[in-house]
Motif scaffolding. Structure first.
Motif, mmCIF file in Angstrom:
data_model
loop_
_atom_site.group_PDB
_atom_site.id
_atom_site.type_symbol
_atom_site.label_atom_id
_atom_site.label_comp_id
_atom_site.label_asym_id
_atom_site.label_seq_id
_atom_site.Cartn_x
_atom_site.Cartn_y
_atom_site.Cartn_z
ATOM 1 N N ALA B 354 18.768 -51.392 76.877
ATOM 2 C CA ALA B 354 19.533 -50.144 76.780
ATOM 3 C C ALA B 354 19.445 -49.616 75.356
ATOM 4 N N ASN B 355 19.851 -48.392 75.199
ATOM 5 C CA ASN B 355 19.889 -47.771 73.877
ATOM 6 C C ASN B 355 21.257 -47.119 73.783
ATOM 7 N N LEU B 356 22.151 -47.763 73.070
ATOM 8 C CA LEU B 356 23.558 -47.362 73.114
ATOM 9 C C LEU B 356 23.979 -46.584 71.861
ATOM 10 N N LYS B 357 24.651 -45.464 72.103
ATOM 11 C CA LYS B 357 25.241 -44.693 71.001
ATOM 12 C C LYS B 357 26.629 -45.245 70.707
ATOM 13 N N PRO B 358 27.162 -44.951 69.549
ATOM 14 C CA PRO B 358 28.503 -45.443 69.233
ATOM 15 C C PRO B 358 29.509 -45.073 70.312
ATOM 16 N N GLY B 359 30.387 -45.993 70.605
ATOM 17 C CA GLY B 359 31.389 -45.786 71.650
ATOM 18 C C GLY B 359 31.795 -47.121 72.243
ATOM 19 N N THR B 360 32.586 -47.051 73.290
ATOM 20 C CA THR B 360 33.017 -48.283 73.945
ATOM 21 C C THR B 360 32.463 -48.305 75.361
ATOM 22 N N TYR B 361 31.915 -49.450 75.725
ATOM 23 C CA TYR B 361 31.251 -49.606 77.014
ATOM 24 C C TYR B 361 31.847 -50.796 77.755
ATOM 25 N N THR B 362 32.086 -50.603 79.048
ATOM 26 C CA THR B 362 32.497 -51.736 79.863
ATOM 27 C C THR B 362 31.268 -52.199 80.638
ATOM 28 N N ILE B 363 30.773 -53.367 80.224
ATOM 29 C CA ILE B 363 29.505 -53.860 80.761
ATOM 30 C C ILE B 363 29.770 -54.902 81.841
ATOM 31 N N ALA B 364 29.214 -54.653 83.005
ATOM 32 C CA ALA B 364 29.413 -55.554 84.140
ATOM 33 C C ALA B 364 28.076 -55.898 84.774
ATOM 34 N N SER B 365 28.040 -57.021 85.472
ATOM 35 C CA SER B 365 26.841 -57.390 86.228
ATOM 36 C C SER B 365 27.262 -57.734 87.650
ATOM 37 N N ARG B 366 26.375 -57.483 88.574
ATOM 38 C CA ARG B 366 26.670 -57.727 89.995
ATOM 39 C C ARG B 366 25.403 -58.293 90.642
ATOM 40 N N ALA B 367 25.472 -59.528 91.040
ATOM 41 C CA ALA B 367 24.314 -60.200 91.650
ATOM 42 C C ALA B 367 24.384 -60.111 93.168
ATOM 43 N N THR B 368 23.217 -60.152 93.782
ATOM 44 C CA THR B 368 23.109 -60.172 95.241
ATOM 45 C C THR B 368 22.227 -61.343 95.642
ATOM 46 N N SER B 369 22.659 -62.059 96.661
ATOM 47 C CA SER B 369 21.887 -63.227 97.119
ATOM 48 C C SER B 369 20.830 -62.806 98.140
ATOM 49 N N ALA B 370 19.962 -63.730 98.458
ATOM 50 C CA ALA B 370 18.841 -63.446 99.354
ATOM 51 C C ALA B 370 19.298 -62.870 100.695
ATOM 52 N N SER B 371 20.432 -63.306 101.182
ATOM 53 C CA SER B 371 20.908 -62.810 102.482
ATOM 54 C C SER B 371 21.628 -61.473 102.357
ATOM 55 N N GLY B 372 21.746 -60.982 101.124
ATOM 56 C CA GLY B 372 22.345 -59.665 100.932
ATOM 57 C C GLY B 372 23.809 -59.687 100.547
ATOM 58 N N GLU B 373 24.352 -60.856 100.338
ATOM 59 C CA GLU B 373 25.750 -60.948 99.916
ATOM 60 C C GLU B 373 25.853 -60.596 98.428
ATOM 61 N N ALA B 374 26.702 -59.643 98.111
ATOM 62 C CA ALA B 374 26.863 -59.237 96.709
ATOM 63 C C ALA B 374 28.205 -59.705 96.178
ATOM 64 N N GLN B 375 28.285 -59.847 94.885
ATOM 65 C CA GLN B 375 29.583 -60.168 94.272
ATOM 66 C C GLN B 375 30.571 -59.051 94.596
ATOM 67 N N PRO B 376 31.784 -59.399 94.987
ATOM 68 C CA PRO B 376 32.780 -58.362 95.249
ATOM 69 C C PRO B 376 33.319 -57.796 93.939
ATOM 70 N N GLU B 377 33.915 -56.624 94.019
ATOM 71 C CA GLU B 377 34.534 -56.064 92.809
ATOM 72 C C GLU B 377 35.769 -56.888 92.422
ATOM 73 N N GLU B 378 36.620 -57.127 93.394
ATOM 74 C CA GLU B 378 37.828 -57.926 93.150
ATOM 75 C C GLU B 378 37.725 -59.211 93.956
ATOM 76 N N PHE B 379 38.370 -60.233 93.470
ATOM 77 C CA PHE B 379 38.389 -61.491 94.207
ATOM 78 C C PHE B 379 39.852 -61.898 94.366
ATOM 79 N N PRO B 380 40.343 -61.991 95.598
ATOM 80 C CA PRO B 380 41.772 -62.249 95.803
ATOM 81 C C PRO B 380 42.169 -63.645 95.337
ATOM 82 N N PRO B 381 43.398 -63.816 94.932
ATOM 83 C CA PRO B 381 43.831 -65.122 94.430
ATOM 84 C C PRO B 381 43.927 -66.157 95.545
#
Lengths: 401, 401
Positions: B354-381
């Motif tokens: 990436a090429n980032l200009k000054p500022g604040t960034y919320t950086i996240a990653s989201r993986a997907t498995s071979a069967s298509g299951e992706a990390q959820p946004e929230e994970f219940p307790p």
């Protein structure tokens, strides 16, 4: 743009460099060579590598340590604390790894030459490669012509995972490579002793620019910042090329029209017949060749099931396969490659399951590279005893009882 | 023969175990959780792991140490001296790794039950696998319900290369698995404190026999004999399964008709709603789920080019890909996977330039498995705060200046 100026990849078959030289007497397979018989009593680890696994290392001198054949294990990775060390001159003071990101590398032969700090280089790209690192003289101890240099047996080699920035990304960031450049020339950051002509001792090596495809400026080895002993804070890594070309403490990287004129390049690391002096016309120790060796069992084994294993690699190209013989090369069986394939430059563990009755066995391995080049039975001598990959000398005699 | 008695592979989606529980308030992305704010002042390394890289570790207790998020690096391998430690009870005396080959393992549930020494087990076969090792509670510190247990953030996980003998080869050598066996049950060699009911503390875990396909008795990690802290001289390794199932100092391996009745299996490591007690009917912490986290940059970065990288894995199946967001999940870009693919159970380093200009960034990653299951946004307790793989809580706020 960078790719347009590649010259054809050249790989010298080292044996070709000694054409016309009488073959050495075939060594007796498994018998200890003179070098083995002379294995020195354990010397203490030098201070700068005091963190090495002392039990796993043979200390030849303060600048030359090899991994014991008994300590390669079954895993494709050589831990950094068991990896061989070979420094041509003593390493710099360890203050250079105290603030790694501040280390500066000078770049020449690009359209916008200049220096960059490691911290900035790290943000230009990211690549990871598993590669065999091997000293040109690995196997020197198997020759019988008493060449000068450390009598390495099999242990001046390891397989490690490097990560860093692709050299091509750095070149792009600096405007691209200048016209007419045919070599990548790396210069090490070692301190040159006063009163000595720098060209006679400095570590500066040139390799064909074709190596750019896979070259990286590495900051990490096996998941950690590279130790001083192995070239931190930044090392030029040229997968498939002998260790000497992988310049440690890289302080200058130049794309050059010609090879450097320092001694280590002009006359050092040149393959020539025994008795001849080194010269630029002789093959340089650049790309590695196909090789393998058994690491278990080595001397004795119980009768019954045994896993015969070792390591094998293709050199500058991928490994195709490995065969194992338990009768000194009379018959061969294909071995199985185990574990993940870490890529064309990495070695793999091979294994052949056997069931041995009491007796004596001469166990040998013979690897073949992707292009079909196999390890030769004998490897003719050359003046500096470089590049030995003959399978017979690497065989071991094992007594099963 | 061994393969005929497999039961269907079961993988529990942990979120399913907490159905009906009110979702936690969405955490503020990048804000330090309570656990982060409470990161203790550096404690010294316990004696049995004095060889660990102190700068890389957070010492929670003498039996719980995690890798700092800043210390995963760019390489796919986690060095043993930076790998997290989680022991349920203190490890045995280190005398057990003095003569590794003499350690005995008892086998039950095979047609010819008996004991075998490590030295003999090593000759039955050889396999190598790269695999994520992850504590069930990794990410506990991102939950807000104050679950008991170590407040791990991302560092109770690592990616290592194991080698040893395939468990299937051992079973074959012992006449094959007895009829009707549905579980692999491993027992650790820890010393049980006197006066305590062994079943309340002993480390004994059962997993479905389907795990046999990839299971090994491991002797080496990352190219060296396994340290005491990580389970030497022999550890049951179940690629794709949470750490707890990978029993250290293995002293008994049984193919069983039912799960063991010890506490750690019956009620421990069970996923249930907050406030409920553990019970055998609840999902057990067996196979892992898809997960990723960014490891660079974490807080601050200079403007200009930056390599956003981290680690990602599919859990019990292969990784398909990873996306990265620099705007807290409003938009996503595919990241590049770098380095060798070490196999379906391993993690990979991902990178997005990436090429980032000054500022604040919320950086996240989201993986997907071979069967298509992706990390959820929230994970219940869930009561014990197991298995967190929600991408929002794992995001980081980065200030670019």
């Amino acid at each position: 743009m960078i790719r347009q100026i590649e010259i054809p990849r050249r790989r010298f078959l080292i044996a070709a460099g000694s054409t016309g030289v009488a073959a050495a007497l075939p060594p007796i397979a498994g018998a200890p060579s003179q070098a083995q018989a002379q294995t020195p009593a354990a010397k203490p680890l030098p201070a700068y590598v005091s963190w090495k696994d002392a039990d796993a290392m043979i200390v030849h001198t303060s600048n030359t340590l090899e991994t014991k054949r008994t300590h390669f294990g079954t895993n494709p990775i050589t831990p950094e604390d068991r990896l061989y060390v070979r420094n041509n001159i003593p390493p710099p003071n360890d203050s250079i790894v105290a603030d790694r990101d501040a280390w500066e590398v000078e770049f020449e032969g690009v359209r916008k030459p200049g220096t960059m700090k490691v911290g900035a280089l790290k943000e230009l790209g990211l690549t990871t490669v598993a590669a065999v690192l091997q000293c040109s003289g690995n196997g020197r101890g198997f020759f019988s012509h008493k060449a000068s240099g450390s009598p390495w047996l099999v242990g001046a080699a390891g397989n490690v995972i490097w990560s860093g920035v692709p050299l091509s990304a750095v070149a792009e960031a600096m405007g691209g490579i200048a016209d007419g450049r045919k070599f990548i020339t790396g210069t090490g950051g070692e301190e040159i002793p006063k009163g000595v002509d720098p060209k006679t001792v400095m570590v500066e090596r040139s390799v064909p620019i074709a190596a750019l495809d896979d070259a990286l400026l590495a900051f990490e080895i096996n998941g950690k910042p590279i130790s001083l002993a192995h070239g931190g804070p930044v090392r030029l890594v040229l997968p498939g090329y002998y260790g000497i070309n992988n310049v440690k403490y890289l302080k200058k990287l130049a794309f050059t029209e010609a090879e450097t004129s320092v001694k280590i390049q002009r006359t050092g690391y040149r393959v020539r017949p025994v008795g001849q002096k080194g010269a630029p016309s002789q093959p340089s120790m650049w790309e590695m060749t196909v090789k393998s060796w058994v690491t278990h069992p080595l001397k004795a084994s119980n009768d019954g099931p045994v896993q015969i294993y070792g390591v094998a690699f293709g050199g500058a190209e991928a490994l195709k396969g490995v065969e194992v013989s338990i009768d000194g090369g009379k018959s061969w069986k294909p071995a199985k490659l185990v574990g993940p394939d870490l890529g064309k430059f990495a070695w793999r563990t091979f294994v052949l399951a056997a069931n041995l009755k009491p007796g004596t066995y001469t166990i040998a391995s013979r690897a073949t590279s992707a292009s079909g080049e196999a390890q030769p039975e004998e490897f003719p001598p050359n003046e500096r005893a470089y590049g030995h990959n003959g399978w017979r000398a690497h065989a071991v005699d094992v007594t099963v009882s």
